[in-house]
Design an enzyme around this catalytic site. Structure first.
Site, PDB file in Angstrom:
ATOM      1  N   PHE A  67       1.124  -0.906  -0.053  1.00 48.15           N
ATOM      2  CA  PHE A  67      -0.034  -0.071  -0.346  1.00 48.15           C
ATOM      3  C   PHE A  67       0.982   1.495  -0.300  1.00 48.15           C
ATOM      4  O   PHE A  67       1.964   1.581   0.763  1.00 48.15           O
ATOM      5  CB  PHE A  67      -0.615  -0.126   1.116  1.00 48.15           C
ATOM      6  CG  PHE A  67      -1.789   0.705   0.936  1.00 48.15           C
ATOM      7  CD1 PHE A  67      -3.050   1.663   0.549  1.00 48.15           C
ATOM      8  CD2 PHE A  67      -1.724   2.165   1.247  1.00 48.15           C
ATOM      9  CE1 PHE A  67      -4.241   1.868   0.196  1.00 48.15           C
ATOM     10  CE2 PHE A  67      -2.691   3.430   2.175  1.00 48.15           C
ATOM     11  CZ  PHE A  67      -3.453   3.042   1.158  1.00 48.15           C
ATOM     12  N   ASP A  99       1.248  -5.338   8.134  1.00 47.09           N
ATOM     13  CA  ASP A  99       0.590  -4.411   8.333  1.00 47.09           C
ATOM     14  C   ASP A  99      -0.940  -5.361   8.260  1.00 47.09           C
ATOM     15  O   ASP A  99      -0.724  -6.386   6.862  1.00 47.09           O
ATOM     16  CB  ASP A  99       0.965  -3.903   7.207  1.00 47.09           C
ATOM     17  CG  ASP A  99      -0.174  -2.880   6.282  1.00 47.09           C
ATOM     18  OD1 ASP A  99      -1.504  -3.161   6.705  1.00 47.09           O
ATOM     19  OD2 ASP A  99      -0.190  -1.518   6.317  1.00 47.09           O
ATOM     20  N   TYR A 116     -11.316   0.540  10.789  1.00 48.70           N
ATOM     21  CA  TYR A 116     -12.323   1.330   9.898  1.00 48.70           C
ATOM     22  C   TYR A 116     -13.337   0.298   8.573  1.00 48.70           C
ATOM     23  O   TYR A 116     -13.765   0.445   8.170  1.00 48.70           O
ATOM     24  CB  TYR A 116     -12.049   2.703   9.201  1.00 48.70           C
ATOM     25  CG  TYR A 116     -10.874   2.912   8.654  1.00 48.70           C
ATOM     26  CD1 TYR A 116     -10.933   2.048   7.260  1.00 48.70           C
ATOM     27  CD2 TYR A 116     -10.067   3.834   9.211  1.00 48.70           C
ATOM     28  CE1 TYR A 116      -9.634   2.682   6.679  1.00 48.70           C
ATOM     29  CE2 TYR A 116      -8.962   3.421   8.473  1.00 48.70           C
ATOM     30  CZ  TYR A 116      -8.425   2.939   6.683  1.00 48.70           C
ATOM     31  OH  TYR A 116      -7.398   3.339   6.815  1.00 48.70           O
ATOM     32  N   LYS A 117     -11.766  -1.054   8.501  1.00 47.07           N
ATOM     33  CA  LYS A 117     -12.452  -1.718   7.823  1.00 47.07           C
ATOM     34  C   LYS A 117     -13.281  -2.981   8.145  1.00 47.07           C
ATOM     35  O   LYS A 117     -14.562  -2.834   8.629  1.00 47.07           O
ATOM     36  CB  LYS A 117     -11.214  -2.545   7.250  1.00 47.07           C
ATOM     37  CG  LYS A 117     -10.603  -1.885   6.246  1.00 47.07           C
ATOM     38  CD  LYS A 117      -8.918  -1.639   5.702  1.00 47.07           C
ATOM     39  CE  LYS A 117      -8.478  -1.191   5.083  1.00 47.07           C
ATOM     40  NZ  LYS A 117      -8.600  -0.126   4.122  1.00 47.07           N
ATOM     41  N   ARG A 157     -12.321  -4.466  -7.061  1.00 43.49           N
ATOM     42  CA  ARG A 157     -12.778  -5.003  -6.388  1.00 43.49           C
ATOM     43  C   ARG A 157     -14.274  -5.137  -5.223  1.00 43.49           C
ATOM     44  O   ARG A 157     -14.278  -4.655  -5.089  1.00 43.49           O
ATOM     45  CB  ARG A 157     -11.463  -4.071  -4.992  1.00 43.49           C
ATOM     46  CG  ARG A 157     -10.197  -4.579  -4.879  1.00 43.49           C
ATOM     47  CD  ARG A 157      -9.676  -3.988  -3.950  1.00 43.49           C
ATOM     48  NE  ARG A 157      -9.796  -2.546  -2.941  1.00 43.49           N
ATOM     49  CZ  ARG A 157      -9.414  -2.114  -1.733  1.00 43.49           C
ATOM     50  NH1 ARG A 157      -8.416  -2.799  -1.634  1.00 43.49           N
ATOM     51  NH2 ARG A 157     -10.194  -1.096  -2.056  1.00 43.49           N
TER      52      ARG A 157
HETATM   53  C1  LIG Z   1      -3.040  -2.020   3.558  1.00 43.03           C
HETATM   54  C2  LIG Z   1      -3.346  -0.804   4.094  1.00 43.03           C
HETATM   55  N1  LIG Z   1      -2.587   0.209   4.902  1.00 43.03           N
HETATM   56  C3  LIG Z   1      -2.517   1.555   5.296  1.00 43.03           C
HETATM   57  C4  LIG Z   1      -3.430   1.843   5.166  1.00 43.03           C
HETATM   58  C5  LIG Z   1      -4.234   3.082   4.912  1.00 43.03           C
HETATM   59  O1  LIG Z   1      -3.977   4.225   6.169  1.00 43.03           O
HETATM   60  P1  LIG Z   1      -3.946   5.190   6.980  1.00 43.03           P
HETATM   61  O2  LIG Z   1      -5.103   4.531   7.730  1.00 43.03           O
HETATM   62  O3  LIG Z   1      -2.989   6.310   7.813  1.00 43.03           O
HETATM   63  O4  LIG Z   1      -5.277   5.968   5.905  1.00 43.03           O
HETATM   64  C6  LIG Z   1      -4.740   1.353   4.226  1.00 43.03           C
HETATM   65  C7  LIG Z   1      -6.021   2.156   3.778  1.00 43.03           C
HETATM   66  O5  LIG Z   1      -6.641   1.259   3.241  1.00 43.03           O
HETATM   67  C8  LIG Z   1      -4.099   0.212   3.744  1.00 43.03           C
HETATM   68  O6  LIG Z   1      -5.249  -0.909   2.950  1.00 43.03           O
END
Ligand SMILES: Cc1ncc(COP(=O)(O)O)c(C=O)c1O
Length: 421
Positions: free
Chosen positions: A142, A219, A244-245, A393
Site C-alpha cells: 500500500f 500491516d 474502519y474496515k 475489488r
Molecule cells: C494496507 C493498508 N495500509 C494502510 C492503509 C491506510 O492507512 P491510514 O489508515 O493511515 O489511511 C490502508 C488503507 O486502506 C491499507 O489498505
C-alpha cells in the site's frame, strides 16, 4: 469492448439457487440484521474499505454524549478514557490477533503508527548491529507503507530493498529470501494484499526474517476482523492495522499497533508526546518514556472515534473469528464462481488467488472498462471499489454480507458491462 458471449439464464438461476442455499445454511446469518439498513443500496461490496455501522450505534453514540461526556464530563478521563487505548488494544488482540494482553494499543492513524513502528524497529535493529541499514518492502505494498518506509530510510540514512512478487500470488518466502542478509534491519509487508487479496504466510515469512536476524512488521489492515491472525504464535515483532474496515470503527477511527512484549524495552518511538511520558501529569522539564506498550502514545487519543469498533468487537467475539473466516471463504469462493460463470465470458480476468487458503476477504477482477462501470454501479446503489488501472475489488465483509447480495453485485457488473458494449 468485444461482443459479449451470451450468458444463459440457467447459469444465473443456478447461481441464485446456490446463493440462497448457502445463505440458508450460514450459521452467522442472524448477524446480517445487526447492521443499519442502507436505503437504496442493492449490494455493498466495499466493507474492506469502510465497514457498515451497527444498528446499535445511534443509541450508543447518543448515550455516550448524554452520559459519559455530557454528565460525567472530565471525570470520564479518570473513570475510563485514560485506560481506553490499552483496554481496546487488548480486546482487539484477544478477539482477532492471537496476542496476549499488554502488547497492543489503539492510537493515531495507521500511517502515523507505521511511521512510529518502522522508525523504532529500524533504529532498534541498527542499534543492535550498525551494519543493518536496509528496510525491505514490497513494491506492491500500500502506498502509505512505501512512502513512510522511504521517509524513514532518508531520516536514518538507510536504504530500501524492494521485493517484486507475482502481483496475484503475492509475496512468498522465496520472493523475500534474496533480499534478506546480515544488512537487513526490518521487513515491512502486508498480510493481505490490498489489491489482489493474496494472503501471505505469516509464520514462514516471520521465521525466515528472524533467521536473517532482522525484525518483521506486518500491516494487518486487510486481515484484522476477517482472517484470524496468530501474532504471538508466529513470533511477529511489530504490527499495525486499521479499524474502519472489518472492525467497522467508522471513517477515520484510530488504528492499533502491536509490539512483542520482550521487544518493548528495546524500541523508542519518535513522537514522544506527553501521553507516553512516565508520569503524564508530572509536567516535568524532560521526557522519560513510560515502559510497556503505552510508550507508543503521543497525544490525547480520539475517544469518540473508539466507540463504534467496541460494538463490532463484541459481535466478532460472539460469532468467533474462525467462523467469521469460514463465512469469508464461502463468500469469496462463491464470488469467484459467479465471476467465472457470468463475467469471464465477457473478458473479465480474476486478479486474485483461486485457492482460498491463499486469499483474504476480498477478490479483485479486471477489465479495461471497469472505471466507467464502477461509476455507473455506484449510481445504482451497487458499491464495489475501483483500483487503478482496471480492477474492481469485491470486498465481502463476512458478518454484513450475504451470498445473495454478492451475486446481485456480480450480476450488476455483468449487466453494466453488457449495456455499455
Ligand atoms: C494496507 C493498508 N495500509 C494502510 C492503509 C491506510 O492507512 P491510514 O489508515 O493511515 O489511511 C490502508 C488503507 O486502506 C491499507 O489498505
Amino acid at each position: 469492448m468485444s461482443d459479449p458471449a451470451p450468458v444463459s439464464t440457467d447459469t444465473a438461476a443456478g447461481l441464485l439457487a446456490t446463493a440462497r442455499a448457502l445463505d440458508a445454511a450460514d450459521p452467522l446469518r442472524a448477524h446480517l440484521d445487526a447492521f443499519l439498513e442502507a436505503p437504496g443500496v442493492q449490494a455493498y461490496l466495499d466493507g474492506n474499505s469502510l465497514g457498515r455501522p451497527l444498528a446499535v450505534l445511534p443509541e450508543r453514540l447518543a448515550a455516550f454524549v448524554r452520559e459519559d461526556w455530557g454528565t460525567r464530563l472530565i471525570r470520564s478521563w479518570d473513570e475510563q478514557w485514560m485506560a481506553l487505548p490499552e483496554r481496546l488494544g487488548d480486546r482487539i488482540a484477544e478477539v482477532t490477533l492471537g496476542a496476549a494482553a499488554g502488547q497492543t494499543i489503539v492510537a493515531d492513524s495507521t500511517s502515523v503508527l507505521l511511521y512510529k513502528l518502522i522508525r523504532a524497529g529500524a533504529a532498534a535493529a541498527a542499534a543492535g548491529d550498525p551494519a543493518r541499514t536496509r528496510i525491505v518492502i514490497e513494491e506492491g505494498n500500500f502506498p502509505t507503507d512505501r512512502f513512510i518506509a522511504a521517509g524513514v530510510a532518508d531520516e536514518l540514512g538507510m536504504e530500501l530493498a524492494w521485493v517484486r512478487p507475482d502481483p496475484v500470488r503475492g509475496v512468498t518466502v522465496d520472493d523475500l529470501a534474496p533480499e534478506l542478509s546480515d544488512r537487513t534491519a526490518l521487513v515491512v509487508l502486508s498480510h493481505v494484499d490490498y489489491r489482489s487479496g493474496a494472503l501471505a504466510d505469516m509464520a514462514a515469512i516471520t521465521a525466515r526474517v528472524h533467521d536473517a536476524g532482522a525484525l518483521m512488521l506486518w500491516d494487518l489492515c486487510h486481515s484484522v476482523g476477517s482472517v484470524p491472525v496468530q501474532l504471538d504464535a508466529c513470533g511477529a515483532d511489530l504490527a499495525v492495522g486499521c479499524t474502519y474496515k472489518y472492525l467497522n470503527g467508522g471513517p477515520g477511527s484510530p488504528a492499533f499497533a502491536y509490539v512483542r512484549h520482550d521487544l518493548q524495552p528495546q524500541i523508542r518511538q519518535p513522537i514522544q508526546g506527553w501521553w507516553s511520558a512516565a508520569d503524564i501529569f508530572a509536567m516535568g522539564p524532560q521526557y522519560a518514556p513510560t515502559p510497556g506498550i503505552r510508550q507508543l502514545l503521543s497525544g490525547t487519543p480520539p475517544v469518540t472515534s473508539m466507540l463504534a469498533m467496541q460494538a463490532m468487537l463484541d459481535l466478532i467475539a460472539e460469532a468467533g473469528i474462525d467462523a467469521v473466516r469460514a463465512k469469508s471463504v464461502s463468500l469469496t469462493d462463491f464470488a469467484v464462481r459467479a465471476a467465472d460463470e457470468l463475467l469471464a465470458p465477457l473478458g473479465v480476468r480474476l486478479l486474485s488467488p483461486r485457492d482460498s487458503a491463499l486469499r483474504g476477504g476480498h477478490i479483485t477482477i479486471g477489465h479495461p472498462d471497469f472505471q466507467a462501470v464502477t461509476q455507473r454501479l455506484w449510481g445504482e446503489g451497487v458499491i464495489p471499489d475501483f483500483r487503478f488501472p482496471d480492477g474492481i475489488r469485491l470486498g465481502l465483509s463476512p458478518l454484513s454480507t450475504s451470498h445473495e447480495e454478492t451475486l446481485r453485485g456480480v450480476v450488476a457488473v455483468r449487466d453494466t458491462l453488457v449495456d455499455g458494449s
